[in-house]
Design a protein around this motif. Structure first.
Motif, short mmCIF file in Angstrom:
data_model
loop_
_atom_site.label_atom_id
_atom_site.label_comp_id
_atom_site.label_asym_id
_atom_site.label_seq_id
_atom_site.Cartn_x
_atom_site.Cartn_y
_atom_site.Cartn_z
N THR A 37 38.99 34.60 87.70
CA THR A 37 38.96 36.16 87.96
C THR A 37 38.76 36.77 89.46
N VAL A 38 39.70 37.18 89.38
CA VAL A 38 39.76 37.96 90.73
C VAL A 38 40.33 39.28 91.50
N SER A 39 39.87 40.33 91.74
CA SER A 39 40.03 41.55 91.90
C SER A 39 41.92 41.97 92.20
N SER A 40 42.01 43.11 92.03
CA SER A 40 43.94 43.00 91.77
C SER A 40 43.71 43.59 93.47
N GLU A 41 42.53 43.67 93.93
CA GLU A 41 42.43 44.02 95.71
C GLU A 41 42.67 43.78 96.82
N GLY A 42 43.61 42.58 96.97
CA GLY A 42 44.27 42.00 97.65
C GLY A 42 45.47 42.03 98.14
N PRO A 43 45.81 41.03 98.64
CA PRO A 43 45.30 39.62 99.24
C PRO A 43 44.49 40.68 100.40
N PHE A 100 46.22 49.08 94.10
CA PHE A 100 44.63 49.27 94.46
C PHE A 100 44.66 50.31 93.31
N VAL A 101 43.51 50.86 93.28
CA VAL A 101 43.17 52.24 92.01
C VAL A 101 41.86 52.79 92.39
N ASP A 103 40.10 55.03 90.06
CA ASP A 103 38.94 55.59 88.84
C ASP A 103 39.19 53.76 87.84
N ALA A 104 39.02 53.13 88.57
CA ALA A 104 40.10 51.71 87.66
C ALA A 104 38.88 50.51 88.17
N TYR A 105 39.15 49.61 87.26
CA TYR A 105 38.97 47.72 88.35
C TYR A 105 39.92 47.47 87.69
N ILE A 106 40.75 46.01 88.05
CA ILE A 106 41.19 45.60 87.91
C ILE A 106 41.22 44.15 87.88
N GLU A 107 40.79 43.07 87.17
CA GLU A 107 40.18 42.12 86.78
C GLU A 107 41.75 41.13 87.02
N GLN A 108 41.93 40.13 87.71
CA GLN A 108 43.31 39.21 87.45
C GLN A 108 43.05 37.78 86.50
N TYR A 109 43.63 37.43 86.06
CA TYR A 109 43.43 36.17 85.50
C TYR A 109 44.08 34.97 86.15
N MET A 110 43.20 33.81 86.90
CA MET A 110 44.84 33.24 87.50
C MET A 110 44.06 31.22 87.20
N GLY A 111 45.37 30.47 87.09
CA GLY A 111 45.07 29.81 86.65
C GLY A 111 45.47 28.44 87.93
N CYS A 112 44.39 27.74 88.65
CA CYS A 112 44.18 26.73 90.06
C CYS A 112 43.93 25.86 90.71
N ASN A 113 43.93 25.44 91.08
CA ASN A 113 43.47 23.95 91.37
C ASN A 113 42.82 24.33 92.66
#
Length: 147
Positions: A37-43, A100-101, A103-113
């Protein structure tokens, strides 16, 4: 003379076969498949993250070997998770959404190696540094702040 040449060729082929078998087996054992789980505020560019670590108080006492390793990775992109710094290629980073928002926090879910896992050391807010590849976007969750 023919017997000795034939014997040497057979030995060389045997060594080559063993080397090929072990090289393919070992590369697959070191890869860990994971969901992160990572923040959408990237990369963020890896070089900027390294500079921030070197100059900011919360990172005081960072592990020098981890920073040297991060510098050796070259031009990579970073997303941040809860207690993690996730490093990936530009191509893998482009698979995630960048939002980037206020009044909210966006978590992204990713699969990876996970190719490698290092620690920034004994610092104020400990972080694990993960080098990943083969990123797949799995979804997101938006949490709104109460105003």
């Amino acid at each position: 003379m023919n017997k000795s040449v034939t014997f040497i060729v057979i030995i060389l082929l045997a060594i080559l076969s063993v080397t090929i078998v072990f090289s393919t087996v070992n590369t697959n054992e070191s890869v860990i498949k994971a969901n992160l789980t990572v923040s959408s505020e990237g990369p963020v560019e890896l070089s900027k993250v390294i500079e921030e670590i070197k100059t900011s108080d919360p990172y005081e006492g960072y592990d020098n070997e981890t920073i040297e390793w991060m510098e050796s990775l070259g031009s990579k992109q970073v997303f941040f998770g809860n207690g993690t710094i996730v490093i990936m290629s530009y191509w893998d980073a482009s698979k995630l959404h960048s939002e980037f928002v206020c009044d909210a926090y966006i978590e992204q879910y990713m699969g990876c190696n996970i190719l490698e896992n290092r620690s920034l050391g004994d610092i104020k807010f400990p972080k694990e540094v993960l080098l990943v590849d083969n990123v797949n976007y799995l979804g997101e969750n938006v949490s709104y702040y109460d105003v």
